[in-house]
Scaffold this active site. Structure first.
Site, PDB file in Angstrom:
ATOM      1  N   HIS A 196      47.130 -72.012  22.185  1.00  0.00           N
ATOM      2  CA  HIS A 196      46.439 -70.778  22.590  1.00  0.00           C
ATOM      3  C   HIS A 196      47.450 -69.667  22.830  1.00  0.00           C
ATOM      4  O   HIS A 196      48.562 -69.902  23.283  1.00  0.00           O
ATOM      5  CB  HIS A 196      45.581 -70.994  23.840  1.00  0.00           C
ATOM      6  CG  HIS A 196      46.316 -71.616  24.985  1.00  0.00           C
ATOM      7  ND1 HIS A 196      46.589 -72.965  25.049  1.00  0.00           N
ATOM      8  CD2 HIS A 196      46.850 -71.078  26.096  1.00  0.00           C
ATOM      9  CE1 HIS A 196      47.244 -73.224  26.160  1.00  0.00           C
ATOM     10  NE2 HIS A 196      47.437 -72.101  26.815  1.00  0.00           N
TER      11      HIS A 196
ATOM     12  N   HIS B 271      47.934 -66.254  24.960  1.00  0.00           N
ATOM     13  CA  HIS B 271      47.435 -65.446  26.077  1.00  0.00           C
ATOM     14  C   HIS B 271      47.549 -63.962  25.708  1.00  0.00           C
ATOM     15  O   HIS B 271      48.588 -63.524  25.211  1.00  0.00           O
ATOM     16  CB  HIS B 271      48.296 -65.649  27.330  1.00  0.00           C
ATOM     17  CG  HIS B 271      48.207 -67.011  27.948  1.00  0.00           C
ATOM     18  ND1 HIS B 271      47.440 -67.263  29.058  1.00  0.00           N
ATOM     19  CD2 HIS B 271      48.799 -68.180  27.636  1.00  0.00           C
ATOM     20  CE1 HIS B 271      47.576 -68.544  29.408  1.00  0.00           C
ATOM     21  NE2 HIS B 271      48.403 -69.129  28.557  1.00  0.00           N
TER      22      HIS B 271
HETATM   23  P1  AMP Z   1      48.734 -72.685  29.610  1.00  0.00           P
HETATM   24  O1  AMP Z   1      49.487 -72.837  30.905  1.00  0.00           O
HETATM   25  O2  AMP Z   1      49.418 -71.745  28.653  1.00  0.00           O
HETATM   26  O3  AMP Z   1      48.407 -74.026  28.976  1.00  0.00           O
HETATM   27  O4  AMP Z   1      47.388 -71.946  29.991  1.00  0.00           O
HETATM   28  C1  AMP Z   1      46.142 -72.550  30.078  1.00  0.00           C
HETATM   29  C2  AMP Z   1      45.181 -71.488  30.522  1.00  0.00           C
HETATM   30  O5  AMP Z   1      43.860 -71.972  30.338  1.00  0.00           O
HETATM   31  C3  AMP Z   1      45.312 -71.068  31.992  1.00  0.00           C
HETATM   32  O6  AMP Z   1      45.587 -69.676  32.074  1.00  0.00           O
HETATM   33  C4  AMP Z   1      43.948 -71.414  32.576  1.00  0.00           C
HETATM   34  O7  AMP Z   1      43.509 -70.492  33.561  1.00  0.00           O
HETATM   35  C5  AMP Z   1      43.048 -71.416  31.354  1.00  0.00           C
HETATM   36  N1  AMP Z   1      41.853 -72.232  31.446  1.00  0.00           N
HETATM   37  C6  AMP Z   1      41.784 -73.524  31.836  1.00  0.00           C
HETATM   38  N2  AMP Z   1      40.510 -73.956  31.789  1.00  0.00           N
HETATM   39  C7  AMP Z   1      39.759 -72.911  31.342  1.00  0.00           C
HETATM   40  C8  AMP Z   1      38.376 -72.720  31.087  1.00  0.00           C
HETATM   41  N3  AMP Z   1      37.474 -73.695  31.282  1.00  0.00           N
HETATM   42  N4  AMP Z   1      37.966 -71.507  30.647  1.00  0.00           N
HETATM   43  C9  AMP Z   1      38.847 -70.512  30.451  1.00  0.00           C
HETATM   44  N5  AMP Z   1      40.172 -70.638  30.677  1.00  0.00           N
HETATM   45  C10 AMP Z   1      40.626 -71.815  31.134  1.00  0.00           C
END
Ligand code: AMP
Length: 133
Positions: A98, A100
């Protein structure tokens, strides 16, 4: 077992989806740095940038840039970070690739400055040589 992002893509759990095409989905991060913080996620469950092919990464960046402009025009973002955490050591928590897209505002202090080190010219040159090879 799939990640939570696969469940969002399959509409098994809710999310605020703001964009979708044949390759990627974008939805709002549930715990945003600021409102509008979005995640661009490939529909195929690639783990991260080590795993995802170039055309997928290119589409993630293309859509990221589109949404960055929307954050500027609709929410008044003054800057935008496009960030990808690849691997646990880099802060990745969800192991489905993903990007950001984080709206930023002047002096918001949202991120602390990354740690930087002083290195020698020799070490820079030797590292570049290894990476070029
Ligand atoms: P990372 O640390 O780059 O793996 O970021 C994962 C991101 O996913 C974090 O910013 C979380 O807040 C986000 N996240 C986790 N679960 C969900 C969800 N159900 N819906 C939207 N965002 C999420």
């Amino acid at each position: 077992m799939g990640t939570i992002f696969e469940k969002i893509i399959a509409r098994e759990i809710p999310a605020h989806i703001i964009y979708e095409d044949e390759m990627v989905v974008a939805f709002l991060d549930i715990k945003p740095v600021h409102l509008g913080h979005a995640l661009i996620v490939p529909k195929q469950p690639f783990v991260n940038a080590f795993d995802a092919p170039g055309d997928t990464l290119a589409q993630m960046m293309k859509v990221g840039s589109l949404i960055a402009k929307r954050l500027e025009t609709t929410l008044g973002a003054e800057g935008v970070n496009l960030i990808m955490n690849n691997g646990a050591a880099a802060g990745q928590e969800v192991f489905h690739a993903h990007l950001h897209v984080v709206p930023r505002y002047q002096d918001d202090q949202a991120f602390t400055s990354p740690h930087r080190t002083e290195v020698s010219a020799e070490d820079l040159a030797a590292t570049a040589e290894k990476l070029r090879a």
